[in-house]
Design an enzyme around this catalytic site. Structure first.
Site, PDB file in Angstrom:
ATOM      1  N   GLU A 196       0.824  -1.200   0.000  1.00 16.85           N
ATOM      2  CA  GLU A 196       0.000   0.000   0.000  1.00 16.85           C
ATOM      3  C   GLU A 196       0.864   1.259   0.000  1.00 16.85           C
ATOM      4  O   GLU A 196       0.546   2.244  -0.662  1.00 16.85           O
ATOM      5  CB  GLU A 196      -0.929  -0.013   1.220  1.00 16.85           C
ATOM      6  CG  GLU A 196      -2.170   0.833   1.050  1.00 16.85           C
ATOM      7  CD  GLU A 196      -3.227   0.512   2.108  1.00 16.85           C
ATOM      8  OE1 GLU A 196      -3.929  -0.501   1.944  1.00 16.85           O
ATOM      9  OE2 GLU A 196      -3.332   1.250   3.085  1.00 16.85           O
ATOM     10  N   GLU A 250     -16.194 -11.106   3.862  1.00 15.99           N
ATOM     11  CA  GLU A 250     -15.062 -10.854   2.977  1.00 15.99           C
ATOM     12  C   GLU A 250     -14.436 -12.157   2.461  1.00 15.99           C
ATOM     13  O   GLU A 250     -14.138 -12.280   1.280  1.00 15.99           O
ATOM     14  CB  GLU A 250     -13.987 -10.031   3.717  1.00 15.99           C
ATOM     15  CG  GLU A 250     -12.824  -9.602   2.835  1.00 15.99           C
ATOM     16  CD  GLU A 250     -11.699  -8.939   3.632  1.00 15.99           C
ATOM     17  OE1 GLU A 250     -11.416  -9.373   4.757  1.00 15.99           O
ATOM     18  OE2 GLU A 250     -11.099  -7.978   3.112  1.00 15.99           O
ATOM     19  N   GLU A 252       2.089   1.623  -3.394  1.00 14.82           N
ATOM     20  CA  GLU A 252       0.979   2.061  -4.244  1.00 14.82           C
ATOM     21  C   GLU A 252       0.754   3.565  -4.077  1.00 14.82           C
ATOM     22  O   GLU A 252       0.540   4.288  -5.054  1.00 14.82           O
ATOM     23  CB  GLU A 252      -0.291   1.284  -3.880  1.00 14.82           C
ATOM     24  CG  GLU A 252      -1.458   1.569  -4.828  1.00 14.82           C
ATOM     25  CD  GLU A 252      -2.771   0.913  -4.380  1.00 14.82           C
ATOM     26  OE1 GLU A 252      -2.759   0.158  -3.393  1.00 14.82           O
ATOM     27  OE2 GLU A 252      -3.790   1.203  -5.016  1.00 14.82           O
ATOM     28  N   CYS A 294      -8.441  -1.993   4.196  1.00 13.86           N
ATOM     29  CA  CYS A 294      -8.303  -3.128   5.131  1.00 13.86           C
ATOM     30  C   CYS A 294      -9.620  -3.532   5.764  1.00 13.86           C
ATOM     31  O   CYS A 294      -9.773  -4.650   6.225  1.00 13.86           O
ATOM     32  CB  CYS A 294      -7.360  -2.778   6.279  1.00 13.86           C
ATOM     33  SG  CYS A 294      -5.812  -2.129   5.747  1.00 13.86           S
ATOM     34  N   CYS A 334     -10.393  -1.451  14.529  1.00 11.65           N
ATOM     35  CA  CYS A 334     -10.671  -2.878  14.757  1.00 11.65           C
ATOM     36  C   CYS A 334     -10.803  -3.214  16.237  1.00 11.65           C
ATOM     37  O   CYS A 334     -11.485  -4.165  16.599  1.00 11.65           O
ATOM     38  CB  CYS A 334      -9.568  -3.728  14.159  1.00 11.65           C
ATOM     39  SG  CYS A 334      -9.283  -3.365  12.434  1.00 11.65           S
ATOM     40  N   SER A 365      -7.473   1.798  -2.319  1.00  8.56           N
ATOM     41  CA  SER A 365      -6.262   1.042  -2.615  1.00  8.56           C
ATOM     42  C   SER A 365      -6.686  -0.315  -3.159  1.00  8.56           C
ATOM     43  O   SER A 365      -7.678  -0.898  -2.721  1.00  8.56           O
ATOM     44  CB  SER A 365      -5.461   0.855  -1.327  1.00  8.56           C
ATOM     45  OG  SER A 365      -4.571  -0.228  -1.472  1.00  8.56           O
ATOM     46  N   GLU A 403     -14.000 -12.628  -5.297  1.00 15.96           N
ATOM     47  CA  GLU A 403     -12.684 -12.095  -5.696  1.00 15.96           C
ATOM     48  C   GLU A 403     -11.564 -12.698  -4.849  1.00 15.96           C
ATOM     49  O   GLU A 403     -10.386 -12.504  -5.168  1.00 15.96           O
ATOM     50  CB  GLU A 403     -12.641 -10.563  -5.508  1.00 15.96           C
ATOM     51  CG  GLU A 403     -13.681  -9.778  -6.291  1.00 15.96           C
ATOM     52  CD  GLU A 403     -14.971  -9.572  -5.509  1.00 15.96           C
ATOM     53  OE1 GLU A 403     -15.110 -10.144  -4.408  1.00 15.96           O
ATOM     54  OE2 GLU A 403     -15.859  -8.858  -6.016  1.00 15.96           O
ATOM     55  N   LYS A 430     -15.464  -9.689   8.168  1.00 11.92           N
ATOM     56  CA  LYS A 430     -14.430 -10.567   7.597  1.00 11.92           C
ATOM     57  C   LYS A 430     -15.026 -11.891   7.144  1.00 11.92           C
ATOM     58  O   LYS A 430     -14.492 -12.553   6.265  1.00 11.92           O
ATOM     59  CB  LYS A 430     -13.325 -10.820   8.623  1.00 11.92           C
ATOM     60  CG  LYS A 430     -12.484  -9.596   8.942  1.00 11.92           C
ATOM     61  CD  LYS A 430     -11.388  -9.370   7.931  1.00 11.92           C
ATOM     62  CE  LYS A 430     -10.685  -8.047   8.157  1.00 11.92           C
ATOM     63  NZ  LYS A 430      -9.943  -7.608   6.969  1.00 11.92           N
TER      64      LYS A 430
END
Lengths: 154, 597
Positions: B284, B373, B287, B311, B527, B331, B378, B370
Site C-alpha cells: 500500500e 469478505e 501504491e 483493510c 478494529c 487502494s 474475488e 471478515k
C-alpha cells in the site's frame, strides 16, 4: 424517467428536501398511485437522502400509507365496537358479494380495494365507511351498495 | 461554560451533580446500580425499555432514570416497593414477547435480559406468551450476521447504532403496535440490503436477536480431520481484547497466552495476520508513492487521489453501496486477512510441502464483516477459497472454554515461523490511525532515507478517538529518485465509524478538503472496537484497548513494516518486489458497485 420518478421529483420540488417533507411526499404519491411501490420508496430515499429502510419504516407506521398495491378506490369499513353493534358485518358482506372480493383484496379491474379500519370517530352515526377521503355514515347494506355503484361509474 | 450544581437525594443520600445529569448517572456516582436495557454509553437516550424506572417523591408516575434529568431538591428511590414491583413486571412483560429458549441461544450466558430475569428471579409465566411463529424464522442470509426477531425486545439499540454510529440505517423500526419490529427495507433479507456487515449492532444487542454467524463447529471439524492441515492467523486487535471474555481485565495484552491456547486447541500452525499487515504496508505504501508520482509528475488523469485504505471490509462494502463513484480511490490492496490466505495457500503451502487443497486457513478476527469478505468471489486467487473460516474474538474465547483450557494459567508462547514475524507497525493496525501511522513510518523512510520525525516513531497527530483526524507531514531532503516530493506537504485524514467516514467522504466530494491519503476503519475506534470483539463496548473500554495496542507496539523489537525480516524474505524468494506481477495476482483486488437503496 418513469412516471413515478417524475412524480417524486415534482413532490420534492414542491415540499422541499428536508426530512420534514417526507410525510407530504409519501401522501402525495399515495394520492396519485394509491400505494407506495418499491420504486417510489427508493426514489423518495434518493431525493431526500434518507435510507430506504427509514422511508419504509415511516410508511409502514401509517395505515393510510400502503406499501402493497391498492385499487383506485379504497373502501374502509369501520370495524370497531359501535359500528360492529350497528351491523358493519352485513355492510361488508354486501360489498364483498357485489365486488367479489374479501376484506384485504382488490378487484381484478383495480377499481376497488376493500379494507376494514379502526374507529373513524363516527360512532354516533355508525356503521360508517370511508371511500378514499369521503365518509359515508348510517349505512345499510343497500345504501352501501348504491354508493359503491356510484364510484364504479366514475 | 460552567454548569450549576443540582442537589438531590437518592435513597436518602445527598448528592450534588451538574445540571443536565440524568438520575441514572447521578445514582451511579453513589454506587447505586439501576438496571438498563435500551440505554447504551455510545448511543442517544431512547427511554423505551422502562427497566430503569425509579420513584421520584411527589411524582405521580415512575420515571425512566436514563431519560430524566435531575432537579433541585429531588428525592429519588431506586429500590422502593413500587419500583421493584414495576421493574419486575416490566421484565416479565419483555419476556412475554421474547423467545426465552435460553439454553439453545448463542447468547446464553452473555444476555442482558437473561441476567435481569435471573436477578429478579422471574418464575412462572405471569403474562401470556406473545412470541409469534413468523418471528421465529431467523434471517441467515448474511454470512456475517444472524437476525432472530423472536429474541428482539425492540429496545432499538441496533437501529440507533446503524444510524448514529454508522450512518447506514440498514435497520429501522417498521410497523406499529404489536406488529412493531426491527427490520430492513421492505423486510428484505440482510444480504440484499445496504448492511455493511460491520456487526456493531451485534455488539450492542442486549439479547440474542443479533448475533454473528458462528463457525465454531466447522473449525472443530477441520481440526479433528487428520487429512487437513489447519493454520490459524490472528488479527492485531484480537490480542488486546480476547482476555476480556476469559476473565482478564480490559486493556490487558494476552498475545502469548492466545498463541499458547491456539496451539493447545490443535491448530497445526499458529501464524499472524500482523505479518500480512506488514506486507500490506509494503504494497500500500508503494501504491501510494506510485500514485503520487503518476498524479504529480506524470499528470496522469486516470490516477485518482486521495488514495483510501482497504483493510476494513465493512468500509469497503459501505463504499461499494454509498460512494460507488469513488471506488477508484480505494487502494487495490487486499486486506491483511486476505493477503494471508492467498500467501498461505501458495508460497507457504509450497514451503512446508502441503497441498493447498489440504490446507484450511482459519482467521481469528475482531470483525464479523471478515466472514463476508472471505466468501467474496474475488478472494480465491490461490485457486481455492483463500480463507476458509473466520471466527470472532468471542468465538475463539468460546472454543478455549470448550476445550477446558485455564487461560489464566497458560504460559506465553510465540507464533510459528514463517508468516509469524511482525512489527509494531502491524499491531497498531488494530487502532484507528494505525494503518496511517504504519504507512507513514515506511513511506517516509523510503522517500527520505530517514525515520519519521516523531519522538520514538510515535506519530501522535494520527492517534486518538476523535471521529475525523487530519494531519500534514512535510517531506524534506528526499532521496534523488523521489525529488518530485521535495517540500511537499502530505495531507492525510483518518476516520473511524462509518458515520464519520460518510462526513469525510462528503467533504472530499465537495472538494472542501484536499488529501493525499485517507484511512477509514468501519468500526468506532478501529478494529479494537470491531463487531467481533468482546461485549460490552464503551468509549472507556475502547480507550483502554487502544492503550494496550500502542504499548504492544512500543514493546516490539521491530517497529517498522519494511524491517520485518520475513517480509523481506517473501519478496526475495517469491514476490519479487511490491506491486510486482505476482503481487498483483495474489495481493490486489478490485471492487464492485452495489445498490445504494
Amino acid at each position: 424517467m418513469s412516471t413515478t420518478e417524475a412524480l417524486v421529483k415534482e413532490l420534492v420540488e414542491k415540499n422541499g428536501r428536508t426530512r420534514n417533507s417526507l410525510m407530504p411526499v409519501l401522501q402525495g404519491i399515495v394520492q396519485q398511485e394509491h400505494f407506495l411501490s418499491e420504486e417510489a420508496l427508493i426514489c423518495v430515499a434518493k431525493e431526500l437522502d434518507l435510507s430506504a429502510a427509514d422511508v419504509y419504516g415511516t410508511a409502514s407506521f401509517y395505515t393510510f400509507l400502503d406499501t402493497v398495491p391498492r385499487g383506485k378506490n379504497i373502501i374502509r369499513v369501520c370495524k370497531t365496537i359501535t359500528c360492529h353493534m350497528k351491523g358493519k358485518d352485513e355492510v361488508i358482506k354486501a360489498i364483498s358479494n357485489a365486488l367479489k372480493i374479501k376484506v384485504g383484496e382488490t378487484t381484478h379491474d383495480n377499481k376497488f380495494t376493500l379494507l376494514s379500519a379502526n374507529c373513524l370517530g363516527w360512532c354516533h352515526k355508525g356503521p360508517v365507511m370511508l371511500i378514499n377521503d369521503e365518509v359515508f355514515p348510517e349505512l345499510t347494506p343497500q345504501k352501501a351498495l348504491e354508493i359503491v355503484e356510484e364510484y364504479a361509474k366514475k | 461554560m460552567s454548569k450549576y450544581l443540582v442537589n438531590l437525594k437518592i435513597n436518602n443520600m445527598p448528592v450534588a451533580v451538574e445540571e443536565g445529569t440524568t438520575i441514572l448517572e447521578a445514582a451511579k456516582r453513589l454506587n447505586f446500580r439501576i438496571p438498563t436495557l435500551c440505554n447504551h454509553p455510545d448511543l442517544t437516550v431512547a427511554g423505551n425499555c422502562r427497566v430503569c424506572v425509579v420513584e421520584v417523591k411527589g411524582a405521580r408516575l415512575l420515571a425512566a432514570s436514563c431519560a430524566t434529568p435531575v432537579s433541585e431538591g429531588m428525592e429519588v428511590f431506586t429500590n422502593s416497593e413500587k419500583v421493584r414491583k414495576a421493574r419486575k413486571h416490566i421484565v416479565e412483560l419483555l419476556l412475554s414477547e421474547h423467545n426465552a429458549d435460553c439454553t439453545k441461544c448463542f447468547k446464553n450466558g452473555h444476555c442482558e435480559l437473561q441476567e435481569l430475569a435471573s436477578e429478579y428471579r422471574i418464575g412462572d409465566h405471569v403474562f401470556l406468551d406473545l412470541v409469534t411463529p413468523e418471528s421465529m424464522i431467523q434471517d441467515i442470509s448474511s454470512p456475517s450476521i444472524v437476525k432472530d426477531d423472536s429474541k428482539c425486545i425492540r429496545c432499538q439499540r441496533c437501529v440507533r447504532t446503524c444510524a448514529e454510529l454508522q450512518g447506514v440505517s440498514a435497520l429501522a423500526v417498521v410497523n406499529k403496535g404489536d406488529h412493531q419490529k426491527i427490520s430492513t427495507f421492505l423486510n428484505k433479507p440482510l444480504h440484499e440490503v445496504v448492511c455493511t456487515n460491520c456487526g456493531q449492532c451485534i455488539n450492542r444487542c442486549p439479547t440474542g436477536a443479533l448475533t454473528e454467524r458462528n463457525y465454531i463447529e466447522e473449525v472443530w471439524n477441520a481440526i479433528y480431520d487428520p487429512s487437513k492441515f489447519v493454520v490459524v492467523q490472528t488479527a492485531p486487535a484480537t490480542r488486546i481484547a480476547l482476555g476480556e471474555d476469559l476473565g482478564i481485565p480490559v486493556g490487558e495484552r494476552v498475545t502469548g497466552k492466545m498463541v499458547s491456547a491456539l496451539k493447545k486447541l490443535g491448530f497445526n500452525k499458529v501464524l499472524d495476520t500482523d505479518f500480512t499487515a506488514d506486507l500490506t504496508i509494503m504494497e500500500e505504501g508503494t501504491e501510494l508513492l506510485t500514485r503520487l508520482k503518476k498524479a504529480l509528475v506524470d499528470k496522469d488523469e486516470k490516477t485518482v487521489l486521495p488514495m483510501m485504505t482497504s483493510c476494513s471490509p465493512g468500509w469497503i462494502k459501505f463504499q461499494e453501496h454509498m460512494y460507488s463513484d469513488m471506488l477508484d480511490n480505494l487502494s487495490t490492496c487486499k486486506s491483511p486477512q486476505q493477503m494471508f490466505g492467498a500467501v498461505a495457500k501458495t508460497y507457504y503451502a509450497d514451503k512446508i510441502n502441503i497441498k493447498a487443497q489440504d490446507m484450511i486457513v482459519v482467521s481469528i478476527m475482531p470483525c464479523v464483516a471478515k466472514k463476508f469478505e472471505c466468501e467474496r468471489p474475488e478472494m480465491r486467487d490461490s485457486g481455492y477459497q483463500d480463507v476458509d473460516y473466520v471466527l470472532t474474538t468471542r468465538e475463539l474465547a468460546m472454543m478455549i472454554k470448550q476445550a477446558g483450557i485455564d487461560f489464566h494459567k497458560l504460559d506465553e508462547d510465540h507464533y510459528d515461523s514463517i508468516l509469524g514475524e511482525s512489527s509494531g507497525a502491524a499491531v497498531i493496525f488494530g487502532a484507528t490511525g494505525g494503518v496511517m501511522e504504519a504507512a507513514l513510518r515506511t513511506a517516509y523512510e523510503i522517500v527520505t532515507g530517514r525515520e519519521v520525525p516523531f519522538t520514538n516513531l510515535n506519530i501522535q497527530p494520527v492517534r486518538g478517538m476523535e471521529g475525523i483526524k487530519d494531519a500534514t507531514i512535510k517531506i524534506k531532503n528526499v532521496k534523488p529518485e523521489w525529488s518530485f516530493l521535495e517540500g511537499v506537504d502530505l495531507h492525510v485524514a483518518i476516520a473511524h465509524g462509518l458515520a464519520n467516514a460518510r462526513q469525510l467522504m462528503e467533504k472530499v466530494r465537495r472538494g472542501e478538503a484536499v488529501y493525499h491519503f485517507i484511512e477509514v476503519m468501519g468500526c468506532p475506534g478501529g478494529c479494537l472496537g470491531g463487531g467481533g470483539q468482546p461485549i460490552p463496548t464503551s468509549p472507556e473500554i475502547r480507550k483502554k484497548r487502544a492503550e494496550a495496542i500502542y504499548s504492544e507496539d512500543e514493546d516490539m523489537p521491530i517497529r517498522k513494516s519494511h524491517e520485518n525480516p520475513e517480509v523481506l524474505e517473501i519478496y526475495k524468494e517469491f514476490l519479487g518486489e511490491p506491486l510486482s506481477h505476482k503481487s498483483h495476482d495474489l495481493l490486489h483486488t478490485h471492487y464492485k458497485p452495489r445498490k445504494r437503496y
